[in-house]
Design a protein around this motif. Structure first.
Motif, PDB file in Angstrom:
ATOM      1  N   SER A 135       0.745  -1.232   0.125  1.00 53.53           N
ATOM      2  CA  SER A 135       0.081  -0.069   0.203  1.00 53.53           C
ATOM      3  C   SER A 135       0.656   1.273  -0.092  1.00 53.53           C
ATOM      4  O   SER A 135       1.488   1.439   0.982  1.00 53.53           O
ATOM      5  CB  SER A 135      -0.980  -0.109   1.197  1.00 53.53           C
ATOM      6  OG  SER A 135      -1.815  -1.037   1.247  1.00 53.53           O
ATOM      7  N   ARG A 136       1.010   1.961  -0.925  1.00 53.52           N
ATOM      8  CA  ARG A 136       1.919   2.984  -1.295  1.00 53.52           C
ATOM      9  C   ARG A 136       1.520   4.339  -0.770  1.00 53.52           C
ATOM     10  O   ARG A 136       2.384   5.247  -0.596  1.00 53.52           O
ATOM     11  CB  ARG A 136       2.291   2.999  -2.730  1.00 53.52           C
ATOM     12  CG  ARG A 136       2.510   1.932  -3.455  1.00 53.52           C
ATOM     13  CD  ARG A 136       2.471   2.025  -5.001  1.00 53.52           C
ATOM     14  NE  ARG A 136       1.388   1.929  -5.552  1.00 53.52           N
ATOM     15  CZ  ARG A 136       1.366   2.145  -6.948  1.00 53.52           C
ATOM     16  NH1 ARG A 136       2.166   1.877  -7.631  1.00 53.52           N
ATOM     17  NH2 ARG A 136       0.024   2.209  -7.191  1.00 53.52           N
ATOM     18  N   SER A 137       0.433   4.676  -0.677  1.00 50.31           N
ATOM     19  CA  SER A 137      -0.155   6.169  -0.223  1.00 50.31           C
ATOM     20  C   SER A 137      -1.116   6.040   0.397  1.00 50.31           C
ATOM     21  O   SER A 137      -2.251   5.553  -0.011  1.00 50.31           O
ATOM     22  CB  SER A 137       0.037   6.931  -1.506  1.00 50.31           C
ATOM     23  OG  SER A 137      -0.447   8.326  -1.130  1.00 50.31           O
ATOM     24  N   GLY A 138      -1.264   7.111   1.231  1.00 49.44           N
ATOM     25  CA  GLY A 138      -2.629   7.427   2.160  1.00 49.44           C
ATOM     26  C   GLY A 138      -3.270   8.888   1.574  1.00 49.44           C
ATOM     27  O   GLY A 138      -4.221   9.141   2.188  1.00 49.44           O
ATOM     28  N   LYS A 139      -2.892   9.237   0.275  1.00 50.14           N
ATOM     29  CA  LYS A 139      -3.277  10.622  -0.232  1.00 50.14           C
ATOM     30  C   LYS A 139      -4.869  10.547  -0.111  1.00 50.14           C
ATOM     31  O   LYS A 139      -5.546  11.538  -0.015  1.00 50.14           O
ATOM     32  CB  LYS A 139      -2.447  10.842  -1.402  1.00 50.14           C
ATOM     33  CG  LYS A 139      -3.133  12.286  -1.864  1.00 50.14           C
ATOM     34  CD  LYS A 139      -2.206  12.273  -3.239  1.00 50.14           C
ATOM     35  CE  LYS A 139      -2.822  13.712  -4.101  1.00 50.14           C
ATOM     36  NZ  LYS A 139      -1.952  13.903  -5.184  1.00 50.14           N
ATOM     37  N   LEU A 140      -5.268   9.514  -0.818  1.00 49.82           N
ATOM     38  CA  LEU A 140      -6.719   9.161  -1.019  1.00 49.82           C
ATOM     39  C   LEU A 140      -7.370   8.514  -0.008  1.00 49.82           C
ATOM     40  O   LEU A 140      -8.547   8.117   0.203  1.00 49.82           O
ATOM     41  CB  LEU A 140      -6.937   8.594  -2.426  1.00 49.82           C
ATOM     42  CG  LEU A 140      -6.268   9.208  -3.500  1.00 49.82           C
ATOM     43  CD1 LEU A 140      -6.658   8.507  -4.819  1.00 49.82           C
ATOM     44  CD2 LEU A 140      -6.943  10.791  -3.747  1.00 49.82           C
ATOM     45  N   SER A 141      -6.820   8.154   1.377  1.00 51.53           N
ATOM     46  CA  SER A 141      -7.324   7.434   2.346  1.00 51.53           C
ATOM     47  C   SER A 141      -8.705   7.979   2.892  1.00 51.53           C
ATOM     48  O   SER A 141      -8.829   9.318   2.862  1.00 51.53           O
ATOM     49  CB  SER A 141      -6.427   7.367   3.377  1.00 51.53           C
ATOM     50  OG  SER A 141      -7.093   6.700   4.647  1.00 51.53           O
ATOM     51  N   ASN A 142      -9.610   7.141   3.053  1.00 50.57           N
ATOM     52  CA  ASN A 142     -10.812   7.526   3.639  1.00 50.57           C
ATOM     53  C   ASN A 142     -10.935   7.611   5.345  1.00 50.57           C
ATOM     54  O   ASN A 142     -11.713   8.091   6.024  1.00 50.57           O
ATOM     55  CB  ASN A 142     -11.977   6.274   3.285  1.00 50.57           C
ATOM     56  CG  ASN A 142     -11.570   4.881   4.076  1.00 50.57           C
ATOM     57  OD1 ASN A 142     -10.393   4.685   3.924  1.00 50.57           O
ATOM     58  ND2 ASN A 142     -12.466   4.182   4.326  1.00 50.57           N
ATOM     59  N   VAL A 143      -9.502   7.463   5.783  1.00 46.02           N
ATOM     60  CA  VAL A 143      -9.256   7.817   7.283  1.00 46.02           C
ATOM     61  C   VAL A 143      -8.238   8.911   7.237  1.00 46.02           C
ATOM     62  O   VAL A 143      -7.261   8.827   6.791  1.00 46.02           O
ATOM     63  CB  VAL A 143      -8.710   6.533   7.833  1.00 46.02           C
ATOM     64  CG1 VAL A 143      -8.317   6.744   9.088  1.00 46.02           C
ATOM     65  CG2 VAL A 143      -9.483   5.339   7.675  1.00 46.02           C
ATOM     66  N   GLU A 144      -9.084  10.042   7.997  1.00 44.77           N
ATOM     67  CA  GLU A 144      -8.056  11.262   8.097  1.00 44.77           C
ATOM     68  C   GLU A 144      -6.683  10.964   8.637  1.00 44.77           C
ATOM     69  O   GLU A 144      -6.748  10.447   9.850  1.00 44.77           O
ATOM     70  CB  GLU A 144      -8.771  12.305   8.787  1.00 44.77           C
ATOM     71  CG  GLU A 144      -8.331  13.712   8.916  1.00 44.77           C
ATOM     72  CD  GLU A 144      -9.094  14.427   9.257  1.00 44.77           C
ATOM     73  OE1 GLU A 144      -8.794  15.943   9.655  1.00 44.77           O
ATOM     74  OE2 GLU A 144     -10.236  14.362   9.879  1.00 44.77           O
TER      75      GLU A 144
END
Length: 533
Positions: free
Chosen positions: A34-43
């Motif tokens: 999992s490469r990035s949390g940029k679009l994560s639904n969790v702030e």
């Protein structure tokens, strides 16, 4: 619909790859990250809950491929050749599959972190490599299905962990017993998912976090089949006696008071009983019917749970943020001027000439006192309760509330914060639906499978991708090793074969065999240990 076709659980273009790799390549080594949390639904998310690999191994690598190996070779490849030839427009060569059938097993080795590990972005929890020359095509042939079957479960588990952490936070702040927390987040997503199998996968992700409330029965079946769960020996998932609008409507002639009495006296005289309460007039039920039923509710051996199912869940449960000004008519000449002041100061309701007013879609609305208070405070006024050791009000054990619709992560925090601000413990159950669990994609956590090493002409060669047009898609390089540094998981890439054999990634599958198994209970324990630090 269940389609068993192990060799075709891939993108069509991968059919070409068995002969497209460099002829001298004998091994392909890849990873899932999992490469990035940029679009994560969790702030502000920084970790992904790694869950789902064992299901993938058992269901696809073992169960589905067993169907391929158990029939004769001609039968095993016939449908594959027919379908692929039709889709590609030429007779495909299936010798590579015939060779696999002759071998009799999947020559793959999968290493992984323990399921239940909260893994930082850019740290791969899975590596895959072929174990036999001539089958280098196999590693990335399974890329599509490996991704497809893993990202949804880990994404739902990550979402569920986020809910769980917030429930724990407010239980600690308000003195609510931690024993109640696993029951506070209830999975109501089944009907909104992309089919029953998606519901089972996502529902297992919900359960894996440690939350146990669920109405998704397939998730419990999934836990038993793939993760050693046993409802006879442990709490896998649970629900309660509960109504829906069609049931309430069948009592349209007799009315809701008689309906409640029938349920409490004859059908559910003890235990938890949840009754949807907004079929007609929610606030009449709360303010008029419940007081009439109070003694029967208090005498009942169990908890009656009131379930609103419409309106703004934050305001329905917690009421309105009311301006402390006693009456704006004493300060302003017009109500419009008063409203501007109310809005500018961040309030949702105010008093004007002794009456409450609020806002709804840019319209001024009249509010009754009970709407301003919200359900939890109204239930306190009727039934009372106790206080926690931290001084927060706790509803009487015979009455409770659940809101089962539209509870996003921001709304969850808002509800619990507002209850705490009003002096109430966080004793409320919140439903988690398909919006939270399915309004996501593979990009939510940037999950992908990428090859990083090959053996070519007998030599190890580190490979990688680094698109100049998208730096976010840069991959790791070479063989990989995971270690803990100062308590955090860290990726070391381009390591030696000796170093790769060390580290925290353990072999879980090799040459057709599941060599290391985990259970739902162990996954829950791992997650709990990490979020309790």
């Amino acid at each position: 619909m269940t389609i068993t076709a192990a060799s075709m659980q891939k993108d069509v273009y991968k059919e070409f790859h068995s002969r497209a790799y460099h002829p001298d390549v004998t091994e392909v080594y890849a990873n899932y990250t999992s490469r990035s949390g940029k679009l994560s639904n969790v702030e502000n998310n920084d970790k992904v809950a790694f869950v789902g690999l064992q299901y993938f191994i058992k269901s696809y690598l073992q169960e589905e491929w067993a169907e391929f190996f158990k029939v004769d070779k001609a039968s095993a490849v016939a449908n594959h050749k027919r379908i692929m030839s039709a889709m590609l427009g030429y007779p495909v060569n299936v010798k590579y599959l015939e060779d696999l059938h002759d071998l009799g097993y999947l020559p793959l080795k999968i290493k992984a972190l323990p399921e239940g590990t909260l893994v930082p972005y850019l740290v791969p929890p899975i590596t895959v490599v072929n174990t036999k020359e001539g089958f280098q095509w196999l590693t990335n042939m399974i890329e599509t299905v490996l991704s497809c079957e893993n990202w949804p479960i880990q994404t739902s588990a990550t979402t569920s962990v986020a809910y769980l952490k917030v429930f724990k936070e407010f239980a600690d702040k308000t003195g609510l017993s931690m024993d109640f927390v696993p029951f506070q987040g209830h999975d109501f997503s089944f009907r909104g998912m992309f089919g029953k199998h998606a519901a089972a996968m996502s529902g297992f992700g919900h359960l894996a976090s440690g939350l146990v409330g669920t109405d998704t029965i397939p998730a419990v079946l999934f836990a038993e089949k793939y993760y050693g769960a046993n409802v006879d020996a442990e709490l896998v998932g649970c629900s309660v006696d509960a109504t829906e609008h069609s049931v309430t409507c069948s009592w349209i002639m007799e009315g809701e008071i008689e309906f409640f009495r029938y349920l409490m006296r004859e059908q559910s005289p003890k235990g938890i009983l949840s009754v949807v309460s907004d079929t007609w007039d929610f606030w009449t039920l709360v303010t008029e019917y419940l007081p009439q039923l109070k003694q029967e509710i208090i005498a009942r051996e169990g908890t009656l749970v009131i379930r609103p199912d419409s309106g703004d869940p934050v305001k329905i449960l917690t009421g309105y943020k009311v301006s402390p000004v006693s009456d704006y008519a004493e300060l302003f000449n017009s109500q419009n001027e008063a409203e501007k002041d109310v809005i500018n100061n961040g309030y949702e309701a105010y008093r004007w000439n002794g009456n409450y007013f609020g806002f709804e879609e840019d319209q001024t609305i009249n509010l009754m006192d009970f709407e301003v208070k919200g359900l939890i405070e109204c239930l306190w006024d009727i039934f009372g309760g106790t206080t926690t050791d931290k001084g927060f009000k706790l509803l009487d054990e015979h009455i409770g509330a659940i809101y089962g619709d539209a509870i996003t992560l921001p709304r969850q925090r808002q509800i619990l914060q507002r209850l705490m601000d009003k002096g109430f413990a966080s004793k409320v159950v919140l439903g988690i639906g398909s919006y939270s669990y399915q309004y996501v994609t593979r990009d939510t956590h940037g999950s992908a499978v990428k090859a990083t090493s090959v053996v070519k002409n007998g030599e190890r060669v580190a490979i990688f991708k680094d698109p100049k047009t998208d730096a976010k898609k840069k991959s790791a390089k070479g063989l990989l090793k995971i270690e803990r540094v100062n308590g955090e998981l860290v990726l070391f890439d381009n390591v030696t074969e000796l170093e790769e054999s060390q580290g925290l990634l353990d072999v879980v599958f090799e040459n057709g065999q599941l060599v290391k198994e985990t259970t739902l209970a162990q996954i829950r324990e791992r997650i709990n240990n990490q979020i309790s630090r």
